[in-house]
Design a protein around this motif. Structure first.
Motif, PDB file in Angstrom:
ATOM      1  N   MET A 184     -16.040  16.614  -4.651  1.00 21.36           N
ATOM      2  CA  MET A 184     -16.107  15.163  -4.759  1.00 21.36           C
ATOM      3  C   MET A 184     -14.761  14.622  -5.233  1.00 21.36           C
ATOM      4  N   PRO A 185     -14.200  13.631  -4.558  1.00 13.29           N
ATOM      5  CA  PRO A 185     -12.915  13.086  -4.987  1.00 13.29           C
ATOM      6  C   PRO A 185     -13.041  12.406  -6.343  1.00 13.29           C
ATOM      7  N   PRO A 186     -12.023  12.520  -7.186  1.00 13.26           N
ATOM      8  CA  PRO A 186     -12.099  11.916  -8.513  1.00 13.26           C
ATOM      9  C   PRO A 186     -12.080  10.390  -8.430  1.00 13.26           C
ATOM     10  N   ARG A 187     -12.762   9.780  -9.390  1.00 14.95           N
ATOM     11  CA  ARG A 187     -12.717   8.325  -9.486  1.00 14.95           C
ATOM     12  C   ARG A 187     -11.333   7.913  -9.960  1.00 14.95           C
ATOM     13  N   ARG A 188     -10.789   6.868  -9.344  1.00 17.39           N
ATOM     14  CA  ARG A 188      -9.416   6.488  -9.677  1.00 17.39           C
ATOM     15  C   ARG A 188      -9.264   4.969  -9.634  1.00 17.39           C
ATOM     16  N   TYR A 189      -8.734   4.414 -10.719  1.00 15.69           N
ATOM     17  CA  TYR A 189      -8.406   2.994 -10.747  1.00 15.69           C
ATOM     18  C   TYR A 189      -6.890   2.863 -10.659  1.00 15.69           C
ATOM     19  N   ALA A 190      -6.436   2.004  -9.780  1.00 15.87           N
ATOM     20  CA  ALA A 190      -4.989   1.873  -9.610  1.00 15.87           C
ATOM     21  C   ALA A 190      -4.668   0.500  -9.068  1.00 15.87           C
ATOM     22  N   PHE A 191      -3.518  -0.016  -9.448  1.00 15.55           N
ATOM     23  CA  PHE A 191      -3.049  -1.280  -8.889  1.00 15.55           C
ATOM     24  C   PHE A 191      -2.541  -1.082  -7.479  1.00 15.55           C
ATOM     25  N   GLY A 192      -2.059   0.098  -7.176  1.00 14.55           N
ATOM     26  CA  GLY A 192      -1.508   0.383  -5.853  1.00 14.55           C
ATOM     27  C   GLY A 192      -0.034   0.724  -5.949  1.00 14.55           C
ATOM     28  N   ARG A 193       0.425   1.549  -5.010  1.00 10.75           N
ATOM     29  CA  ARG A 193       1.830   1.958  -5.012  1.00 10.75           C
ATOM     30  C   ARG A 193       2.726   0.781  -4.642  1.00 10.75           C
ATOM     31  N   ALA A 194       3.986   0.898  -4.965  1.00 11.87           N
ATOM     32  CA  ALA A 194       4.930  -0.186  -4.682  1.00 11.87           C
ATOM     33  C   ALA A 194       5.066  -0.434  -3.182  1.00 11.87           C
ATOM     34  N   ASP A 195       4.940   0.635  -2.384  1.00  6.31           N
ATOM     35  CA  ASP A 195       5.103   0.489  -0.937  1.00  6.31           C
ATOM     36  C   ASP A 195       3.778   0.255  -0.209  1.00  6.31           C
ATOM     37  N   GLU A 196       2.673   0.144  -0.966  1.00  8.92           N
ATOM     38  CA  GLU A 196       1.369   0.031  -0.307  1.00  8.92           C
ATOM     39  C   GLU A 196       1.211  -1.298   0.425  1.00  8.92           C
ATOM     40  N   ALA A 197       1.842  -2.355  -0.091  1.00  7.47           N
ATOM     41  CA  ALA A 197       1.697  -3.672   0.528  1.00  7.47           C
ATOM     42  C   ALA A 197       2.280  -3.711   1.938  1.00  7.47           C
ATOM     43  N   THR A 198       3.272  -2.880   2.212  1.00  5.47           N
ATOM     44  CA  THR A 198       3.901  -2.862   3.540  1.00  5.47           C
ATOM     45  C   THR A 198       3.619  -1.577   4.308  1.00  5.47           C
ATOM     46  N   HIS A 199       2.808  -0.697   3.729  1.00  3.68           N
ATOM     47  CA  HIS A 199       2.526   0.578   4.393  1.00  3.68           C
ATOM     48  C   HIS A 199       1.694   0.338   5.656  1.00  3.68           C
ATOM     49  N   PRO A 200       1.980   1.038   6.735  1.00  2.00           N
ATOM     50  CA  PRO A 200       1.214   0.850   7.983  1.00  2.00           C
ATOM     51  C   PRO A 200      -0.290   1.022   7.815  1.00  2.00           C
ATOM     52  N   ASP A 201      -0.713   1.939   6.946  1.00  2.00           N
ATOM     53  CA  ASP A 201      -2.146   2.135   6.748  1.00  2.00           C
ATOM     54  C   ASP A 201      -2.793   0.879   6.174  1.00  2.00           C
ATOM     55  N   SER A 202      -2.106   0.213   5.239  1.00  2.00           N
ATOM     56  CA  SER A 202      -2.643  -1.016   4.656  1.00  2.00           C
ATOM     57  C   SER A 202      -2.713  -2.119   5.705  1.00  2.00           C
ATOM     58  N   ILE A 203      -1.675  -2.216   6.523  1.00  2.00           N
ATOM     59  CA  ILE A 203      -1.651  -3.244   7.556  1.00  2.00           C
ATOM     60  C   ILE A 203      -2.771  -3.010   8.568  1.00  2.00           C
ATOM     61  N   ARG A 204      -2.950  -1.755   8.979  1.00  2.00           N
ATOM     62  CA  ARG A 204      -3.997  -1.426   9.953  1.00  2.00           C
ATOM     63  C   ARG A 204      -5.388  -1.710   9.374  1.00  2.00           C
TER      64      ARG A 204
END
Length: 256
Positions: free
Chosen positions: A1-21
């Protein structure tokens, strides 16, 4: 089971292709859902002089919303998780399953998809105004709020059980169907009382294009409270945080 994780997000996540898709998938799926859901109301408006007054009309709306959401979730579940709803996104955020950045992306995409769907519906229907949601005469705003909380809780709980839960196994294959069915069932229950939105994005686009804001706050507060509560309940009360401890040795197969 993947661990529970709270995060604001990486610095590059806002422009990452996965986020855009993923945001694009949310936009398109929300558009598909709102177009079919609100469009079913306009269609009934065209056919009947007094809409939403018979059981057959209510069943038609329930089927349209359930079918549309089934398709919308199926179309985006492999890319974004198939939220199509800010209340679902909030539940996943409070459960630590997505980051704040991605939740913001999803929310903006969902609202934009709803607005574009309502705009194109108005153009395609030769200027017919979108209907949106409001509390029915004789029903108090508090009752409508309670209905939205309860119905959205059931919806997001179903999403968690079939699409988010790490131990869902093969149940994940029917997640879009289960989500569409619970929405259709809730429309049959709540439709005559408050329209049964269960989704701030579903309510926002039609309200904006028709500029009808009466009781609109209910369709934000209720779903977000219900969805957030469902995420917390399922995440912390249903999903185990650690494997169960065995205090004895299991019996050998021949001892059963």
């Amino acid at each position: 089971m993947p661990p529970r994780r709270y995060a604001f997000g990486r610095a590059d996540e806002a422009t990452h292709p996965d986020s855009i898709r993923a945001a694009l998938a949310e936009f398109i799926s929300t558009f598909i859902f709102v177009f079919a859901g609100e469009g079913s109301i306009l269609a009934l408006n065209k056919i009947y002089a007094d809409p939403l007054t018979s059981a057959s009309e209510l069943i038609a709306l329930a089927l349209a919303n359930g079918f549309a959401l089934f398709a919308a979730v199926s179309a985006s579940i492999n890319v974004s998780g198939g939220h199509v709803n800010p209340a679902v996104t909030l539940g996943a955020l409070l459960g630590g399953r997505i980051s704040v950045v991605r939740a913001i992306y999803y929310g903006v995409a969902q609202l934009l998809g709803s607005v574009v769907a309502a705009l194109l519906l108005r153009l395609a229907s030769n200027g017919m105004k979108t209907v949106g949601f409001h509390v029915a005469p004789g029903v108090g705003q508090g009752h409508g709020l309670l209905l939205e909380i309860i119905m959205t809780f059931g919806l997001v709980y179903t999403v968690y059980a079939t699409a988010i839960d790490p131990k869902r196994g093969s149940l994940g294959t029917i997640a879009p169907l289960a989500i569409g069915l619970v929405v259709g069932a809730n429309v049959l229950v709540g439709g005559p009382f408050d329209g049964a939105a269960m989704n701030p994005a579903r309510a926002f686009g039609p309200a904006l294009l028709a500029w009808r804001w009466k009781h609109h706050w209910i369709y934000w507060v209720g779903p977000l409270l219900g969805g957030g509560l469902a995420g917390l309940v399922y995440e912390y009360m249903v999903i185990p945080t650690e494997p169960p401890l065995h205090t004895h040795q299991p019996l050998a197969p021949e001892d059963y």
